[in-house]
Design an enzyme around this catalytic site. Structure first.
Site, PDB file in Angstrom:
ATOM      1  N   HIS A 160      30.010  34.448  31.558  1.00  0.00           N
ATOM      2  CA  HIS A 160      29.739  35.643  32.357  1.00  0.00           C
ATOM      3  C   HIS A 160      29.141  36.740  31.471  1.00  0.00           C
ATOM      4  O   HIS A 160      29.286  36.708  30.255  1.00  0.00           O
ATOM      5  CB  HIS A 160      31.051  36.203  32.939  1.00  0.00           C
ATOM      6  N   CYS A 247      39.094  39.294  32.686  1.00  0.00           N
ATOM      7  CA  CYS A 247      39.182  38.499  33.933  1.00  0.00           C
ATOM      8  C   CYS A 247      40.566  38.462  34.553  1.00  0.00           C
ATOM      9  O   CYS A 247      40.710  38.095  35.708  1.00  0.00           O
ATOM     10  CB  CYS A 247      38.674  37.081  33.745  1.00  0.00           C
TER      11      CYS A 247
HETATM   12  C1  CIR Z   1      36.094  29.753  35.387  1.00  0.00           C
HETATM   13  O1  CIR Z   1      35.388  28.946  34.774  1.00  0.00           O
HETATM   14  O2  CIR Z   1      35.735  30.281  36.436  1.00  0.00           O
HETATM   15  C2  CIR Z   1      37.457  30.104  34.813  1.00  0.00           C
HETATM   16  N1  CIR Z   1      38.013  28.977  34.166  1.00  0.00           N
HETATM   17  C3  CIR Z   1      37.345  31.267  33.853  1.00  0.00           C
HETATM   18  C4  CIR Z   1      36.911  32.533  34.508  1.00  0.00           C
HETATM   19  C5  CIR Z   1      36.851  33.672  33.567  1.00  0.00           C
HETATM   20  N2  CIR Z   1      36.528  34.863  34.268  1.00  0.00           N
HETATM   21  C6  CIR Z   1      35.970  35.918  33.713  1.00  0.00           C
HETATM   22  O3  CIR Z   1      35.588  35.893  32.550  1.00  0.00           O
HETATM   23  N3  CIR Z   1      35.765  36.962  34.491  1.00  0.00           N
END
Ligand code: CIR
Length: 257
Positions: A160, A247
């Site tokens: 991201h 996140c």
């Molecule tokens: C994903 O791949 O969507 C989750 N395992 C990790 C999401 C991390 N989110 C973020 O950095 N906002």
């Protein structure tokens, strides 16, 4: 200043979530204790923290940031780009509707909150494998109606935008080398994470304190001259699932009077 945060406890299926990491599966006991420490840290910085229960069947649902973008005026329910995460939004709507009127990203737009960086009245919207141009366009339109400006940034490295770029106060961005010198952040001072410490770019500024992941001493040394208090939190079990400090929460400013 943030007054509130929404978080979600990881469920027993957390190790089945999405990841690009080759690391061993997360240890659930440690995952939960790191989550509790994160919530405690936000509370110590003056936030009221809502801790939602695990959302069964959604192993990535503790990464609540991806399901909404919240400003003082509105909460925008996203449309997460990973198919396995699409249903998570239903689980955040109720919690967020207690705080904000809601808007929504609609198909064919996709958008993950991890791609959205707010700096005051300005937004940086990452277009990535998760957030498409249409999602970016819709978000910019919704925010624009409330007086926010948006810049779109292509995310060619990292999951991201906020995996690689975060605001750390004092007109300064903390960036990985991939984003250093990017024209969209021209007007900001930049601190570049040293090679091997790219994960530390996911540092979170909350009410004047920098929360950074444990174990990135060289990045910390570059942040210290900013003069802000720095708290380190161990996020080892979230890093294994490509997640980190930003996140794990939705941070809310107080609504306007
Ligand atoms: C994903 O791949 O969507 C989750 N395992 C990790 C999401 C991390 N989110 C973020 O950095 N906002």
């Amino acid at each position: 200043m943030f007054s509130h945060a929404i978080t979600r406890v990881p469920g027993p299926d957390y190790p089945q979530g999405l990841t690009t990491s080759a690391a061993a599966a997360p240890d659930m006991e440690l995952t939960l204790s790191q989550h509790a420490a994160y919530v405690d840290c936000l509370r110590s910085l003056g936030l009221t923290v809502t801790v939602l229960p695990a959302a069964q069947g959604f192993p990535d649902a503790c990464f609540v940031e991806d399901t909404a973008v919240v400003v003082r005026e509105v909460g925008v329910i996203t449309r997460p780009g990973a198919p396995s995460r699409a249903g998570e939004t239903a689980y955040i709507e109720e919690a967020l509707s207690a705080h904000r009127p809601l808007a929504r990203i609609e198909a064919p737009g996709t958008l993950d909150g991890g791609d959205i960086l707010q700096v005051g009245k300005r937004f940086f919207i990452g277009v990535s494998d998760r957030t498409n141009d249409e999602g970016a366009r819709q978000l910019a339109a919704i925010l624009g109606a409330h007086g926010y400006e948006s810049d779109v940034i292509r995310v060619a490295a990292g999951l991201h935008l906020k995996s690689s770029l975060n605001f750390v106060g004092a007109d300064t961005m903390l960036v990985t080398a991939d984003f250093a010198g990017h024209p969209a952040i021209d007007g900001y001072r930049q601190i570049v994470c040293p090679a091997g410490e790219e994960y530390a770019a996911n540092t979170l500024l909350v009410n004047g304190t920098l929360i950074m992941p444990t174990g990135y001493a060289r990045t910390r040394a570059l942040l210290e001259p900013l003069g802000l208090p720095i708290v380190e939190l161990d996020t080892s079990e979230y890093r294994k699932m490509d997640g980190g400090l930003t996140c794990l929460s939705l941070r809310l400013e107080p609504t306007l009077p």
